[in-house]
Write a protein that holds these residues in place. Sequence first.
Motif, short mmCIF file in Angstrom:
data_model
loop_
_atom_site.label_atom_id
_atom_site.label_comp_id
_atom_site.label_asym_id
_atom_site.label_seq_id
_atom_site.Cartn_x
_atom_site.Cartn_y
_atom_site.Cartn_z
N THR A 1 0.87 -1.17 0.00
CA THR A 1 0.00 0.00 0.00
C THR A 1 0.91 1.22 0.00
O THR A 1 2.14 1.08 0.06
CB THR A 1 -0.97 0.01 1.21
OG1 THR A 1 -1.82 1.16 1.12
CG2 THR A 1 -0.24 0.06 2.54
N GLY A 2 0.33 2.40 -0.07
CA GLY A 2 1.17 3.60 -0.10
C GLY A 2 0.50 4.74 0.63
O GLY A 2 -0.71 4.84 0.69
N ARG A 3 1.35 5.56 1.20
CA ARG A 3 0.90 6.74 1.93
C ARG A 3 0.59 7.84 0.91
O ARG A 3 1.44 8.16 0.08
CB ARG A 3 2.03 7.16 2.85
CG ARG A 3 1.65 7.94 4.05
CD ARG A 3 2.78 7.94 5.07
NE ARG A 3 4.13 7.96 4.50
CZ ARG A 3 4.74 9.04 4.02
NH1 ARG A 3 4.15 10.20 4.03
NH2 ARG A 3 5.96 8.95 3.53
N PRO A 4 -0.61 8.45 0.95
CA PRO A 4 -1.00 9.36 -0.13
C PRO A 4 -0.57 10.81 0.06
O PRO A 4 -1.17 11.70 -0.54
CB PRO A 4 -2.53 9.25 -0.10
CG PRO A 4 -2.84 9.02 1.35
CD PRO A 4 -1.72 8.20 1.89
N GLN A 5 0.44 11.09 0.89
CA GLN A 5 0.79 12.48 1.17
C GLN A 5 1.99 12.95 0.33
O GLN A 5 3.05 12.35 0.39
CB GLN A 5 1.18 12.62 2.65
CG GLN A 5 0.05 12.29 3.62
CD GLN A 5 0.59 11.73 4.92
OE1 GLN A 5 1.37 10.77 4.94
NE2 GLN A 5 0.19 12.31 6.04
N LEU A 6 1.78 14.04 -0.41
CA LEU A 6 2.89 14.66 -1.14
C LEU A 6 3.33 15.88 -0.34
O LEU A 6 2.52 16.78 -0.08
CB LEU A 6 2.44 15.07 -2.55
CG LEU A 6 1.86 13.96 -3.42
CD1 LEU A 6 1.47 14.51 -4.80
CD2 LEU A 6 2.84 12.80 -3.57
N VAL A 7 4.59 15.89 0.08
CA VAL A 7 5.06 16.96 0.96
C VAL A 7 6.27 17.66 0.34
O VAL A 7 6.93 17.11 -0.54
CB VAL A 7 5.41 16.41 2.38
CG1 VAL A 7 4.21 15.69 2.96
CG2 VAL A 7 6.63 15.49 2.33
N CYS A 8 6.57 18.88 0.83
CA CYS A 8 7.61 19.68 0.17
C CYS A 8 9.01 19.34 0.65
O CYS A 8 9.98 19.50 -0.07
CB CYS A 8 7.31 21.17 0.36
SG CYS A 8 7.76 21.82 1.99
#
Length: 340
Positions: free
Chosen positions: A83-90
């Motif tokens: 599975t994957g974590r859906p957060q795109l962070v800077c």
Amino acid sequence: MRQAIMLSPGVIEHREVQEPGQLLGNEVLLRIKKIGICGSDVHVYHGKHPATPYPVVQGHEYSAIVEKVGKSVVKALPGMKATGRPQLVCGECGPCKRGQYNACQKLKVQGFQAPGVAQDLFVISEDRLVVLPDSMTFEQGAIVEPAAVGAHSTGRASDLKGKNVVVSGAGTIGNLVAQFAKVRGARKILITDVSDYRLDIARQCGIEATLNITKTSFEEGVRSFFGDEGFQVGFEAAGVQISLDVLMKHMEKGGELIILGVYSRNPIVNMFYLGEHELNVYGSMMYRHEDYEQAAEMISSGKIITAPLLTKSFPFENFTDAYKFIEQQGDKTMKVMIDL
Ligand SMILES: NC(=O)c1ccc[n+]([C@@H]2O[C@H](COP(=O)([O-])OP(=O)(O)OC[C@H]3O[C@@H](n4cnc5c(N)ncnc54)[C@H](O)[C@@H]3O)[C@@H](O)[C@H]2O)c1
Ligand SMILES: [Zn+2]
Ligand SMILES: [Zn+2]
């Protein structure tokens, strides 16, 4: 490959799109198997999510099989469940620099402000990948996301060991918060709701003490369960004013209140009371990678029970029917999934 895209609130178009091209070294190609639908997705469906522009490809809670890996990937091999974590962070702002990237100043969540996984193949970077044991079902894999919310929120305040806890709201999130409170050694846990159906599911998940506040008042229920011990920690997982009010009013002085709820109407808080009782209030925003890993581990070891949470699956082609089902069933549904 197939893709489901929401063009405007309530309008999902199924279309054929090109498969992802060449992978970068740190990328993983996933074949999506199951997608869970949560309350936030339903808000997007109804055009009531404050931070989601259209068109949008939804899907942020999911399980998959690794199809291909980039050259430098070490975590996974093709054929593994994941599975994957859906957060795109800077990676550059203050919160990111101190490791609090779940509260990144420029956070984008896939399925809301960035495209989600409602398609056959999806590329993610290795740092957001969580490999799942082969023994885990795809349904369980898709529940890692909400379970990670439980893992994170129960780590926000001080150690729960030996504390008495009330979780207000027994939806998927409250249920998993209560289960994680148990994992973290809370002494006594009471979960409350206005729905017997949801409280019954909580009991099936091993949270034995439940309170329907429409039948017994919160105050009375709390007094009869905790007696003079009272409760020291409250989790607000209903997202309504009254739930916040009763937690604050009846917790022990100096207690800790963790806010999970997303409030459609901004609640009014008695700040004088809060100050005078020296209450501690903590926000809780999604999860970090270790929460995802712990959620996967606890589900896989059976410490977090997921089977009673699964209401129904719909084939990918019938995505819209899943939303209609949720609308019709009201509180008689918990987790509805899309099967690819
Ligand atoms: N902070 C986060 O990271 C995060 C992540 C996911 C969801 N959420 C939010 O958490 C909340 C719970 O999510 P969910 O998916 O379980 O939603 P849900 O709507 O399925 O569950 C909310 C539950 O609260 C119950 N409820 C309503 N009034 C109540 C009251 N007065 N007292 C006790 N219970 C009451 C409802 O019957 C329902 O069972 C939502 O507000 C959601 O947006 C937060
Ligand atoms: Zn969700
Ligand atoms: Zn950031």
